[in-house]
Enzyme design. Structure first.
Site, PDB file in Angstrom:
ATOM      1  CB  CYS A  47      -0.900  -0.012   1.233  1.00 45.94           C
ATOM      2  SG  CYS A  47      -1.928   1.464   1.386  1.00 45.94           S
ATOM      3  CB  CYS A  50      -0.341   2.241   5.622  1.00 50.23           C
ATOM      4  SG  CYS A  50      -1.009   0.657   5.066  1.00 50.23           S
ATOM      5  CB  CYS A  96      -5.199  -0.638   2.477  1.00 48.75           C
ATOM      6  SG  CYS A  96      -3.900  -1.061   3.657  1.00 48.75           S
ATOM      7  CB  CYS A  99      -4.109   2.914   5.973  1.00 48.54           C
ATOM      8  SG  CYS A  99      -3.929   2.746   4.190  1.00 48.54           S
ATOM      9  CB  CYS A 121      -9.335  -4.182 -11.523  1.00 47.41           C
ATOM     10  SG  CYS A 121      -9.033  -3.026 -12.812  1.00 47.41           S
TER      11      CYS A 121
END
Length: 135
Positions: A47, A50, A96, A99, A121
């Site tokens: 991510c 984060c 995510c 976060c 995607c």
């Protein structure tokens, strides 16, 4: 996994305007424009907001949809799936788990020929790629 919580001002200070738009406002980068759409580099996708591990290169596949596609997250707890009824359609949003940043969408059972028959995607701008150590 410890949750990452920041104010919107803190997110704006950490992210570029494009990253903020996608990750925090649920935007989408233009198709075929992202840095990871065509990459074949072996490694871990994290991510961008984060640093949590989200996907691994061995689950990335060519879907020709314009965004990096994966058939499974790195761990079932890495992402959260939410119903998305925006833009006059029903889709499944991918966020995510650490976060709560928007990553993209997942599509199920459309004949992708992958082990899960799923296509995550994901916007390149929501990811960073940590290349594997050379063997």
């Amino acid at each position: 996994m410890e949750k990452v919580r920041r104010s919107e001002d803190e997110w704006r200070a950490l992210l570029t305007p494009e990253e903020y738009h996608v990750l925090r406002e649920g935007g989408t980068e233009p198709p075929f424009s992202g840095e990871y759409n065509d990459t074949k580099t072996v490694g871990v996708y994290r991510c961008r907001a984060c640093g949590a591990e989200l996907f691994r290169s061995e689950t990335k596949f060519e879907s020709h949809c314009g965004w990096p596609s994966f058939y499974a997250p790195a761990d079932s707890d890495a992402v959260v799936l939410l119903e998305d009824r925006s833009h006059g359609m029903v889709r499944t949003e991918v966020r995510c788990a650490r976060c709560d940043s928007h990553l993209g969408h997942v599509f199920h059972g459309e004949g992708y020929g992958t082990p899960t028959d799923d296509r995550y995607c994901i916007n390149s701008v929501s990811l960073t790629l940590e290349p594997a150590e050379p063997q």
